[in-house]
Design a protein around this motif. Structure first.
Motif, PDB file in Angstrom:
ATOM      1  N   UNK A  81      51.440  33.992   4.619  1.00  0.00           N
ATOM      2  CA  UNK A  81      51.617  33.232   6.125  1.00  0.00           C
ATOM      3  C   UNK A  81      51.973  32.287   6.026  1.00  0.00           C
ATOM      4  N   UNK A  82      50.426  31.331   5.575  1.00  0.00           N
ATOM      5  CA  UNK A  82      50.760  29.549   6.627  1.00  0.00           C
ATOM      6  C   UNK A  82      51.781  28.806   5.290  1.00  0.00           C
ATOM      7  N   UNK A  83      52.028  29.543   3.882  1.00  0.00           N
ATOM      8  CA  UNK A  83      53.128  28.849   2.934  1.00  0.00           C
ATOM      9  C   UNK A  83      54.686  29.320   3.581  1.00  0.00           C
ATOM     10  N   UNK A  84      55.141  30.649   4.101  1.00  0.00           N
ATOM     11  CA  UNK A  84      55.778  30.428   4.684  1.00  0.00           C
ATOM     12  C   UNK A  84      55.926  29.734   5.457  1.00  0.00           C
ATOM     13  N   UNK A  85      55.544  29.705   6.963  1.00  0.00           N
ATOM     14  CA  UNK A  85      56.028  28.591   8.255  1.00  0.00           C
ATOM     15  C   UNK A  85      55.327  27.180   7.876  1.00  0.00           C
ATOM     16  N   UNK A  86      54.339  27.177   6.913  1.00  0.00           N
ATOM     17  CA  UNK A  86      54.364  25.266   7.241  1.00  0.00           C
ATOM     18  C   UNK A  86      53.180  25.177   8.385  1.00  0.00           C
ATOM     19  N   UNK A  87      52.816  24.234   8.679  1.00  0.00           N
ATOM     20  CA  UNK A  87      51.974  23.629   9.419  1.00  0.00           C
ATOM     21  C   UNK A  87      52.084  24.055  11.152  1.00  0.00           C
ATOM     22  N   UNK A  88      53.495  23.498  11.328  1.00  0.00           N
ATOM     23  CA  UNK A  88      53.741  23.451  12.766  1.00  0.00           C
ATOM     24  C   UNK A  88      54.065  24.837  13.240  1.00  0.00           C
ATOM     25  N   UNK A  89      54.558  25.895  12.509  1.00  0.00           N
ATOM     26  CA  UNK A  89      54.892  27.081  13.037  1.00  0.00           C
ATOM     27  C   UNK A  89      54.266  27.799  12.451  1.00  0.00           C
ATOM     28  N   UNK A  90      53.171  27.752  11.269  1.00  0.00           N
ATOM     29  CA  UNK A  90      51.640  28.538  11.694  1.00  0.00           C
ATOM     30  C   UNK A  90      51.464  28.519  12.817  1.00  0.00           C
ATOM     31  N   UNK A  91      51.050  27.176  13.711  1.00  0.00           N
ATOM     32  CA  UNK A  91      50.568  27.257  14.787  1.00  0.00           C
ATOM     33  C   UNK A  91      50.712  27.586  15.693  1.00  0.00           C
ATOM     34  N   UNK A  92      52.637  27.915  15.930  1.00  0.00           N
ATOM     35  CA  UNK A  92      53.429  28.196  16.879  1.00  0.00           C
ATOM     36  C   UNK A  92      53.508  30.081  17.228  1.00  0.00           C
ATOM     37  N   UNK A  93      53.500  30.480  15.465  1.00  0.00           N
ATOM     38  CA  UNK A  93      54.134  32.231  15.377  1.00  0.00           C
ATOM     39  C   UNK A  93      53.028  32.658  15.075  1.00  0.00           C
ATOM     40  N   UNK A  94      51.950  32.521  13.672  1.00  0.00           N
ATOM     41  CA  UNK A  94      51.397  33.013  13.252  1.00  0.00           C
ATOM     42  C   UNK A  94      50.802  34.265  13.899  1.00  0.00           C
ATOM     43  N   UNK A  95      50.774  34.113  15.278  1.00  0.00           N
ATOM     44  CA  UNK A  95      49.895  35.451  16.255  1.00  0.00           C
ATOM     45  C   UNK A  95      51.404  36.665  16.122  1.00  0.00           C
ATOM     46  N   UNK A  96      52.924  36.371  15.678  1.00  0.00           N
ATOM     47  CA  UNK A  96      53.320  37.116  15.865  1.00  0.00           C
ATOM     48  C   UNK A  96      54.154  37.665  14.835  1.00  0.00           C
ATOM     49  N   UNK A  97      53.322  37.241  13.574  1.00  0.00           N
ATOM     50  CA  UNK A  97      53.395  38.140  12.582  1.00  0.00           C
ATOM     51  C   UNK A  97      52.875  38.986  12.263  1.00  0.00           C
ATOM     52  N   UNK A  98      53.341  40.364  10.900  1.00  0.00           N
ATOM     53  CA  UNK A  98      52.134  41.456  10.455  1.00  0.00           C
ATOM     54  C   UNK A  98      52.746  40.576   9.193  1.00  0.00           C
ATOM     55  N   UNK A  99      51.726  41.026   8.202  1.00  0.00           N
ATOM     56  CA  UNK A  99      52.401  40.769   7.021  1.00  0.00           C
ATOM     57  C   UNK A  99      51.402  41.530   5.912  1.00  0.00           C
ATOM     58  N   UNK A 100      51.828  41.488   4.930  1.00  0.00           N
ATOM     59  CA  UNK A 100      51.182  43.179   4.241  1.00  0.00           C
ATOM     60  C   UNK A 100      51.918  42.755   2.742  1.00  0.00           C
ATOM     61  N   UNK A 101      50.121  41.906   1.942  1.00  0.00           N
ATOM     62  CA  UNK A 101      50.320  41.329   0.168  1.00  0.00           C
ATOM     63  C   UNK A 101      51.264  42.906  -0.301  1.00  0.00           C
ATOM     64  N   UNK A 102      52.162  42.819  -0.899  1.00  0.00           N
ATOM     65  CA  UNK A 102      53.141  43.752  -1.859  1.00  0.00           C
ATOM     66  C   UNK A 102      52.850  43.489  -3.840  1.00  0.00           C
ATOM     67  N   UNK A 103      53.323  44.935  -4.483  1.00  0.00           N
ATOM     68  CA  UNK A 103      53.634  44.919  -5.401  1.00  0.00           C
ATOM     69  C   UNK A 103      54.183  43.811  -5.735  1.00  0.00           C
ATOM     70  N   UNK A 104      54.804  43.181  -5.529  1.00  0.00           N
ATOM     71  CA  UNK A 104      56.140  42.249  -6.351  1.00  0.00           C
ATOM     72  C   UNK A 104      56.787  42.256  -4.978  1.00  0.00           C
ATOM     73  N   UNK A 105      58.246  41.370  -4.895  1.00  0.00           N
ATOM     74  CA  UNK A 105      59.339  41.337  -4.104  1.00  0.00           C
ATOM     75  C   UNK A 105      59.267  42.258  -4.014  1.00  0.00           C
ATOM     76  N   UNK A 106      59.016  43.500  -5.056  1.00  0.00           N
ATOM     77  CA  UNK A 106      60.221  44.561  -4.487  1.00  0.00           C
ATOM     78  C   UNK A 106      60.010  45.597  -3.424  1.00  0.00           C
ATOM     79  N   UNK A 107      58.598  45.847  -3.586  1.00  0.00           N
ATOM     80  CA  UNK A 107      57.128  46.971  -3.046  1.00  0.00           C
ATOM     81  C   UNK A 107      57.504  45.863  -1.537  1.00  0.00           C
TER      82      UNK A 107
END
Ligand code: LMR
Length: 399
Positions: A81-107
């Motif tokens: 999530x931090x990688x996708x958002x970058x520092x500024x957006x991470x502070x702003x948006x992190x708690x509005x995200x659900x994140x699921x690590x998956x078997x590849x992006x196909x997953x």
């Protein structure tokens, strides 16, 4: 009649079959422009130095192989999530995200497609024409209605902008529009900042959910540059879906490391979406494999490994760019015109050559040149010697 006796034989996946065909081809001159895998000047797909170090650390640190749960390796979801958002957006948006690590992006595509269908069975999912060959099959396997929007004009070798906007206008509230974050597969032709702005406005005004597939961060304009438009959109839309792959940019292809990220309106909704993603994982593959996820976590969370990874990735990006220029110049010289200039300005590993299926088949059978069936070529398969051989043959087949 036995249970399996009526099973129909299905053809192999056309892209994956290229891997086997190429491997089995004894020709010393064979050229692999097929599957989207980075290759160095020796035709090897290297393991990143940072990943090698991460493997050693993991081996030293790991004390158990017990189950981990639907999120896989601890901490990975936060790092992605931090990688996708970058520092500024991470502070702003992190708690509005659900994140699921998956078997590849196909997953991730399968899990989020399942989520979309669960929440709105009538949702249409709009994909660019053309798009990655497995997008439509994956979403159809989620029982979603798939639609395509005009994207690339093969003759003009550029975005079909007018038609694209006209098609996207047809999307209804509650529909989902898939865009490629950077380095469009299969054309290499990316949306402009204005196109992203258009998509943002559409999402805001019409209640359409943007769905961003990111498989090539760092191989287009640059590591942070490739996320600028994505982040610009995430900053203002209420909801979005992101699928992220570490196959290409961390070279973790066979380890199957990806993630699904869902931006929601608020923390409470994010929690409910997270519970659905966890459940979707549980009822299909239960939990992601941990090995590749652990490697990605070490690389993302350790500043030294992270810097080393980005440096190596930047070298790869520059090599691909240089190959684009070399291929363009060689084709221009061979054909004596400017028809291939578009290759220079496109992004990532791929561009499409204007070839008919018969010509592509001929190049494969007679010259051991492997490319996708739609004329997509992977620039990484070239070396200066191979470029010369390729352009020489292409001019005979295509002039
Ligand atoms: C490709 O497009 O060649 C890659 O993404 C590999 C794949 O799984 O299709």
């Amino acid at each position: 009649m036995t249970f399996f006796a009526d099973t129909k034989k299905l053809p192999p996946d056309a892209l994956l079959q290229l891997i086997t065909d190429f491997r089995n081809d004894p020709s010393p001159d064979k050229i692999d422009l097929g599957v989207g895998v980075y290759q160095d000047e020796n035709g090897k797909t290297p393991i990143f130095e940072a990943v090698e170090l991460a493997q050693r650390r993991l081996q030293a640190d790991e004390e158990s192989k017990t189950y981990l749960g639907p999120l896989g390796w601890p901490g990975l979801a936060d790092e992605v999530r931090k990688l996708v958002l970058g520092t500024t957006l991470e502070e702003k948006l992190a708690d509005r995200f659900a994140v699921l690590p998956t078997p590849g992006s196909s997953g991730a595509l399968k899990s989020t497609g399942t989520l979309v269908h669960r929440l709105n069975a009538a949702a249409k999912i709009w994909l660019p024409d053309p798009t990655w060959a497995n997008h439509i099959p994956i979403f159809q396997s989620c029982d979603l209605v798939t639609k395509t929007y005009a994207y690339y004009d093969n003759d003009a070798t550029s975005l079909d902008r007018e038609k694209m906007y006209a098609d996207l206008e047809k999307a209804d509230a509650g529909d989902v529009i898939v865009v490629h974050g950077a380095c469009h597969n299969p054309t290499g032709e990316d949306l402009s900042a204005e196109d992203w702005q258009y998509l943002t406005t559409l999402a805001l005004e019409k209640g359409i959910v943007p769905f961003i597939d990111i498989a090539y961060q760092g191989l287009g304009q640059g590591f942070e540059e490739d996320m600028e438009n994505v982040r610009g959109l995430l900053d203002v839309v209420p909801e979005a879906i992101i699928c992220y792959s570490f196959s290409k940019n961390m070279g973790l292809y066979r380890e199957r490391v990806g993630a699904a990220l869902v931006l929601t309106e608020n923390t409470e909704i994010a929690g409910r979406v997270q519970s659905n993603l966890n459940e979707i994982a549980r009822r299909s593959y239960s939990m992601p494999p941990s090995y590749g996820g652990a490697l990605a976590w070490y690389v993302l969370s350790d500043p030294d490994l992270n810097a080393s990874w980005r440096k190596e990735l930047e070298q790869m990006r520059k090599r691909v760019l240089s190959l684009r220029c070399q291929v363009t110049d060689a084709l221009s010289a061979e054909f004596g015109d400017n028809r291939f200039q578009y290759i220079k300005s496109q992004n990532g590993m791929f561009s499409r050559l204007p070839l008919e299926p018969e010509q592509i088949a001929q190049l494969k059978s007679e010259a051991s040149i492997y490319m996708a069936g739609d004329g997509r070529v992977n620039m990484c398969g070239f070396t200066p010697t191979k470029i010369a051989r390729f352009t020489d043959l292409l001019v005979k087949v295509a002039k």
